[in-house]
Design a protein around this motif. Structure first.
Motif, short mmCIF file in Angstrom:
data_model
loop_
_atom_site.label_atom_id
_atom_site.label_comp_id
_atom_site.label_asym_id
_atom_site.label_seq_id
_atom_site.Cartn_x
_atom_site.Cartn_y
_atom_site.Cartn_z
N VAL A 291 39.95 7.20 43.25
CA VAL A 291 40.55 7.51 44.56
C VAL A 291 39.86 6.74 45.67
O VAL A 291 40.51 6.13 46.53
N GLY A 292 38.52 6.75 45.65
CA GLY A 292 37.79 6.12 46.75
C GLY A 292 37.83 4.61 46.72
O GLY A 292 38.00 3.96 47.76
N LEU A 293 37.68 4.03 45.53
CA LEU A 293 37.61 2.57 45.42
C LEU A 293 38.95 1.92 45.10
O LEU A 293 39.05 0.69 45.19
N GLY A 294 39.94 2.71 44.72
CA GLY A 294 41.23 2.13 44.38
C GLY A 294 42.35 2.54 45.30
O GLY A 294 43.02 1.71 45.91
N LEU A 295 42.56 3.86 45.42
CA LEU A 295 43.72 4.34 46.17
C LEU A 295 43.54 4.19 47.67
O LEU A 295 44.48 3.78 48.38
N VAL A 296 42.36 4.50 48.19
CA VAL A 296 42.14 4.40 49.64
C VAL A 296 42.26 2.95 50.13
O VAL A 296 42.97 2.68 51.11
N PRO A 297 41.61 1.95 49.50
CA PRO A 297 41.86 0.57 49.93
C PRO A 297 43.30 0.12 49.77
O PRO A 297 43.82 -0.64 50.59
N LEU A 298 43.97 0.59 48.70
CA LEU A 298 45.37 0.21 48.50
C LEU A 298 46.26 0.75 49.61
O LEU A 298 47.10 0.01 50.17
N LEU A 299 46.09 2.01 49.98
CA LEU A 299 46.88 2.58 51.07
C LEU A 299 46.52 1.95 52.40
O LEU A 299 47.40 1.75 53.26
N THR A 300 45.25 1.61 52.59
CA THR A 300 44.86 0.92 53.83
C THR A 300 45.51 -0.44 53.92
O THR A 300 46.03 -0.84 54.98
N GLY A 301 45.49 -1.19 52.83
CA GLY A 301 46.16 -2.49 52.83
C GLY A 301 47.66 -2.37 53.04
O GLY A 301 48.27 -3.21 53.72
N LEU A 302 48.28 -1.32 52.49
CA LEU A 302 49.71 -1.11 52.71
C LEU A 302 50.01 -0.82 54.18
O LEU A 302 50.98 -1.35 54.75
N ALA A 303 49.17 0.01 54.80
CA ALA A 303 49.37 0.30 56.23
C ALA A 303 49.18 -0.95 57.09
O ALA A 303 49.94 -1.20 58.03
N ASN B 33 64.72 -9.11 58.97
CA ASN B 33 65.26 -7.76 59.08
C ASN B 33 66.26 -7.42 57.98
O ASN B 33 66.44 -6.25 57.65
N ASP B 34 66.94 -8.44 57.45
CA ASP B 34 67.94 -8.19 56.42
C ASP B 34 67.40 -8.39 55.01
O ASP B 34 68.17 -8.49 54.05
N GLN B 35 66.09 -8.46 54.84
CA GLN B 35 65.48 -8.64 53.54
C GLN B 35 64.67 -7.41 53.16
O GLN B 35 64.16 -6.69 54.01
N ASP B 36 64.59 -7.19 51.85
CA ASP B 36 63.79 -6.07 51.34
C ASP B 36 62.31 -6.44 51.32
O ASP B 36 61.94 -7.60 51.16
N VAL B 37 61.49 -5.43 51.50
CA VAL B 37 60.03 -5.62 51.50
C VAL B 37 59.53 -5.52 50.07
O VAL B 37 59.84 -4.56 49.35
N ASN B 38 58.77 -6.51 49.64
CA ASN B 38 58.21 -6.55 48.29
C ASN B 38 56.69 -6.46 48.40
O ASN B 38 56.05 -7.32 49.02
N PHE B 39 56.13 -5.42 47.83
CA PHE B 39 54.69 -5.18 47.91
C PHE B 39 54.05 -5.52 46.57
O PHE B 39 54.58 -5.19 45.51
N LYS B 40 52.87 -6.14 46.62
CA LYS B 40 52.08 -6.46 45.44
C LYS B 40 50.74 -5.73 45.55
O LYS B 40 50.04 -5.86 46.56
N PRO B 41 50.38 -4.96 44.53
CA PRO B 41 49.19 -4.10 44.66
C PRO B 41 47.88 -4.86 44.86
O PRO B 41 47.05 -4.43 45.67
N VAL B 42 47.69 -5.95 44.14
CA VAL B 42 46.39 -6.65 44.22
C VAL B 42 46.14 -7.23 45.61
O VAL B 42 45.07 -7.01 46.20
N PRO B 43 47.08 -7.97 46.22
CA PRO B 43 46.83 -8.44 47.61
C PRO B 43 46.66 -7.30 48.60
O PRO B 43 45.86 -7.41 49.53
N LEU B 44 47.40 -6.21 48.40
CA LEU B 44 47.25 -5.07 49.31
C LEU B 44 45.86 -4.45 49.17
O LEU B 44 45.24 -4.06 50.17
N TRP B 45 45.36 -4.35 47.93
CA TRP B 45 44.02 -3.79 47.73
C TRP B 45 42.96 -4.67 48.38
O TRP B 45 42.03 -4.17 49.02
N VAL B 46 43.10 -5.97 48.23
CA VAL B 46 42.14 -6.90 48.85
C VAL B 46 42.20 -6.79 50.37
O VAL B 46 41.16 -6.74 51.05
N ALA B 47 43.40 -6.73 50.92
CA ALA B 47 43.53 -6.59 52.37
C ALA B 47 42.94 -5.27 52.85
O ALA B 47 42.31 -5.21 53.92
N GLY B 48 43.10 -4.20 52.05
CA GLY B 48 42.50 -2.92 52.42
C GLY B 48 40.99 -2.95 52.41
O GLY B 48 40.34 -2.39 53.29
N VAL B 49 40.40 -3.60 51.40
CA VAL B 49 38.94 -3.71 51.35
C VAL B 49 38.41 -4.50 52.55
O VAL B 49 37.42 -4.10 53.18
#
Length: 299
Positions: free
Chosen positions: A131-143, A156-172
């Motif tokens: 939770v601390g090292l995985g989920l919290v950085p992932l949610l932070t990167g998503l935000a 605006n007319d395109q769907d958002v595609n999320f990738k977990p690894v870049p989001l986790w890095v951005a969160g860290v």
């Protein structure tokens, strides 16, 4: 020297001994044919087993590697990487199951249950670290991505595609920057700074891993609320009042940058008010001291 020669020899022997020659020759040939048929069946079964097992042991690591890579959001064009990852994963799983089966066969089931009961605290610690090292950085990167990345890189007319690894890095990275800013700028968040100073070890700088382990649930709940509340409002409450799908999607995308802008404006306003109050307190104290000094002089 062929089978016919053997048959002729056996028939000659049988004639010499006076036995029935035709029946003995037929039985011998039948036995040889049965032996060769058994050998052919054994070879066919062995070939089928080798082919099926080889296909399974080649396809299983590839499928497992592809599943793991797709779960992590990593795309690969070469199956050799998927095979390597899946081979190691299935190998470790097979080794764990084999060790468990050997331990159960040697010592019974009760020691396994006892070990599981004893390892409960390790499982709890592993869940907390996940939770601390995985989920919290992932949610932070998503935000962070929804606030600063999606409005600029996705139309605006395109769907958002999320990738977990870049989001986790951005969160860290975001959490590291926030930790350093909280330490360097005392007025940014005094309660957070006091909480960090309370757990900081002496003569050593506080690291992000310790912060995430200590405050994982205090960080998780605001992140979940900040991510789920706009989604619930946009896609569950707005349809009740007849808002179109495009408007709901645009509202969901606009909530995050607008909320960030309001938050930064609130921090700036709070800082400005605090600075004005500090200046007011300083002027009042100085005027009080000057008035008291003049009063003492007049007396």
């Amino acid at each position: 020297f062929t089978d016919e020669d053997e048959d002729e020899d056996e028939s000659g022997d049988s004639r010499a001994s006076g036995g029935p020659s035709a029946a003995g020759t037929a039985r011998a040939r039948a036995r040889r044919r049965l032996v060769w048929a058994k050998v052919a069946v054994i070879l066919a079964v062995a070939w089928a087993c080798v082919s099926v097992s080889g296909a399974v042991w080649l396809a299983l690591p590839i499928c497992a590697g592809r599943a793991l890579l797709s779960a992590l959001g990593v795309a690969t064009d070469h199956d050799i990487y998927a095979f390597a990852i899946g081979f190691y994963a299935t190998g470790l799983l097979w080794e764990a199951l084999s060790s468990l089966a050997f331990h159960v066969a040697s010592h019974g089931v009760e020691p396994v249950f006892q070990a599981l009961r004893d390892s409960y605290k390790w499982l709890e610690k592993g869940f907390s670290m996940a939770v601390g090292l995985g989920l919290v950085p992932l949610l932070t990167g998503l935000a962070v991505d929804l606030t600063f990345g999606v409005p600029w890189r996705v139309a605006n007319d395109q769907d958002v595609n999320f990738k977990p690894v870049p989001l986790w890095v951005a969160g860290v990275v975001t959490l590291k920057v926030g930790l350093r800013l909280t330490h360097a700028v005392p007025w940014l968040s005094p309660p957070a700074r006091r909480a960090l100073l309370a757990i900081q070890p002496p003569a050593r700088q506080l690291d992000l891993v310790t912060v995430l382990q200590k405050f994982r649930y205090r960080l998780l709940m605001p992140l979940l609320i900040a991510l789920s509340l706009p989604y619930a409002v946009s896609f569950h409450l707005m349809p009740l009042v007849g808002v179109s799908e495009g408007a709901r999607y645009a509202a969901w995308r606009a909530i995050f940058p607008m909320s960030a802008g309001v938050g930064m404006a609130w921090v700036a306003l709070t800082r400005a008010v605090s600075s004005v109050m500090q200046v007011h307190e300083t002027i009042r104290d100085s005027m009080y001291l000057v008035g008291r000094r003049l009063h003492n002089i007049e007396s």
